[in-house]
Design an enzyme around this catalytic site. Structure first.
Site, PDB file in Angstrom:
ATOM      1  N   HIS A 108       0.989  -1.143   0.099  1.00 25.21           N
ATOM      2  CA  HIS A 108      -0.181   0.000   0.017  1.00 25.21           C
ATOM      3  C   HIS A 108       0.887   1.162   0.032  1.00 25.21           C
ATOM      4  O   HIS A 108       1.946   1.253   0.266  1.00 25.21           O
ATOM      5  CB  HIS A 108      -0.916  -0.114   1.235  1.00 25.21           C
ATOM      6  CG  HIS A 108      -1.590  -1.436   1.305  1.00 25.21           C
ATOM      7  ND1 HIS A 108      -2.030  -1.841   2.629  1.00 25.21           N
ATOM      8  CD2 HIS A 108      -2.178  -2.240   0.732  1.00 25.21           C
ATOM      9  CE1 HIS A 108      -2.665  -2.790   2.554  1.00 25.21           C
ATOM     10  NE2 HIS A 108      -2.834  -3.008   0.962  1.00 25.21           N
ATOM     11  N   HIS A 174     -10.149 -13.288   5.160  1.00 22.60           N
ATOM     12  CA  HIS A 174      -9.672 -12.760   4.003  1.00 22.60           C
ATOM     13  C   HIS A 174      -9.817 -13.506   2.866  1.00 22.60           C
ATOM     14  O   HIS A 174      -9.445 -14.674   2.830  1.00 22.60           O
ATOM     15  CB  HIS A 174      -8.113 -12.582   4.444  1.00 22.60           C
ATOM     16  CG  HIS A 174      -7.166 -11.756   3.334  1.00 22.60           C
ATOM     17  ND1 HIS A 174      -6.671 -12.350   2.182  1.00 22.60           N
ATOM     18  CD2 HIS A 174      -6.818 -10.505   3.529  1.00 22.60           C
ATOM     19  CE1 HIS A 174      -5.783 -11.414   1.505  1.00 22.60           C
ATOM     20  NE2 HIS A 174      -5.990 -10.177   2.049  1.00 22.60           N
TER      21      HIS A 174
END
Length: 427
Positions: A108, A174
């Site tokens: 990220h 997830h």
């Protein structure tokens, strides 16, 4: 009529549906679970009674340095509750220990100072030693072996060259690692781009075991376990949170044993049965997970598990931060033929994986089976460039969805609502 209020950014989107149209509402039991103690007390109890490990204060004795891996701005980890207690526990055992907080950004963008203050509070953000992991900085990495998959295991040297490695995080479903938390703080959290790309290769993402809630046989999980082991992750503190992002349970101790207990707790709460429907409305659980389209793919995969093939997914995600990944955006934008784009990704070996390929691969998988409409703050052109449809509001999206399924012969569509798509395991 049945009324709904679903998360969107830091607010809510309200709408109603006729009772007879609703096929089901899929909600994690975590949202109704009543914690027996306060957030701080739950974390304190976990640290006082670690699973399969001595107390953190004991581990700190005789150590000169400690690195605490901490989740970044894209995760709703209540670090303001966890981090002060981790710091206090370490200094209780060793007042002179040199502590570095390493923010696990994975792939990220870097976390901003404002976001650090929001995570930890002014005291920690301004006074503790905090380093932001940048996966593209090769000079920050050190090689510590080869992953089971064959990829090189390169990790941030602050995580490797420390006397004591600790991690905080949270446990939730997830969409390809099976569950978050535990070993995931290391890989992809503080791993090199080279290692993340190998671990997130098209072969692994395509595996039927790389799905929400699955750990056994999951090749991505296997690599992550190895990375955490060779990095000598000594202690974790992971929490489970509810819809309000409040701690409802905490698990501390050994990186695998504590995580396993947390996973077992979360699995009991998150598991829901599918409610097959022609139209599925989902979200990414609001802020911070719905900051961009990249993250919002997670909520879409929950809808995938209960939407009829050829149906419509409506994703209600703020996406105030745009697409969330330049390579992710460009892969979709440049795809003139979705199947060919998917075939190109599947043909790549793990050493040919490109940035954000896994997210592109999963979104392409969805688009090849469903129409996807986004109710979002992201620019309309950006959304449409990615082969997604854009709606100004939820009512418009529902009408669009009905027209799309009507064109396929479905005149009385059923609708399933998933208020928080990242909190459920549809099985």
């Amino acid at each position: 009529m049945q009324n709904f209020s679903i998360p969107f950014g830091k607010g809510k989107v309200n709408f109603e549906l006729p009772e007879e149209q609703v096929a089901g509402v899929l909600v994690s039991h975590a949202h109704e679970y009543k914690a027996p103690k306060s957030e701080a007390e739950l974390v304190a109890d976990a640290l006082a009674n670690p699973i399969g490990s001595p107390k953190l204060s004991e581990l700190a004795k005789g150590k000169k340095t400690c690195t605490i891996i901490s989740s970044d701005h894209t995760r709703p980890v209540p670090s303001h509750v966890i981090m002060p207690q981790l710091l206090a526990e370490l200094r209780k055992g060793n007042p002179d220990i040199d502590i570095t907080i390493l923010v696990a950004t994975g792939m990220h963008r870097p976390t901003t100072h404002e976001e650090l203050v929001g995570k930890y509070g002014e005291e920690i953000a301004n006074n503790e030693k905090i380093v932001i992991h940048v996966s593209r900085n090769d000079e920050d990495m050190v090689s510590i072996g080869t992953l089971p998959s064959g990829g090189e295991c390169l990790l941030n040297k602050l995580a490797v060259n420390t006397d004591l490695l600790v991690a905080e995080g949270f446990i939730e479903p997830h969409f390809f690692a099976g569950m978050s938390g535990g070993r995931k703080s290391v890989l992809p959290g503080v791993a090199s781009k080279i290692t993340v790309l190998a671990n997130h290769c098209s072969e692994f993402i395509d595996s039927p075991y790389a799905r929400t809630g699955i750990l056994e046989g999951n090749p991505i999980h296997r690599d992550m376990l190895y990375a955490a082991k060779v990095a000598n992750l000594a202690f974790i503190c992971n929490v489970v949170i509810d819809a309000d992002k409040k701690v409802i349970a905490a698990f501390a101790g050994d990186r695998e044993k504590a995580h396993e207990e947390g996973v077992a707790f979360e699995m009991k709460l998150a598991g829901v049965k599918p409610a097959p429907a022609d139209i599925v409305i989902t979200t990414n659980g609001g802020y911070p997970l719905d900051q961009n389209i990249y993250q919002s793919v997670k909520g879409m995969t929950a809808a995938e598990a209960t939407c009829k093939d050829g149906g419509v997914i409506i994703d209600v995600s703020n996406c105030n931060d745009g697409h969330g990944g330049e390579d992710f955006f460009n892969t979709l934008k440049e795809a003139t033929d979705l199947q060919k784009a998917m075939d190109q990704i599947l043909a790549r070996t793990r050493n040919e994986t490109i940035f954000d390929q896994w997210e592109s691969q999963i979104l392409l998988r969805l688009l090849l089976h469903f129409d996807i409409i986004m109710v979002t703050s992201a620019p309309k052109q950006m959304v449409e460039d990615m082969h997604l449809k854009y709606a100004n509001n939820i009512e418009e999206a529902i009408e669009m969805a009905k027209k799309l399924v009507a064109a396929k012969g479905v005149t009385d569509p059923k609708i399933t609502v998933i208020p928080d798509g990242v909190s459920v395991i549809v099985k």
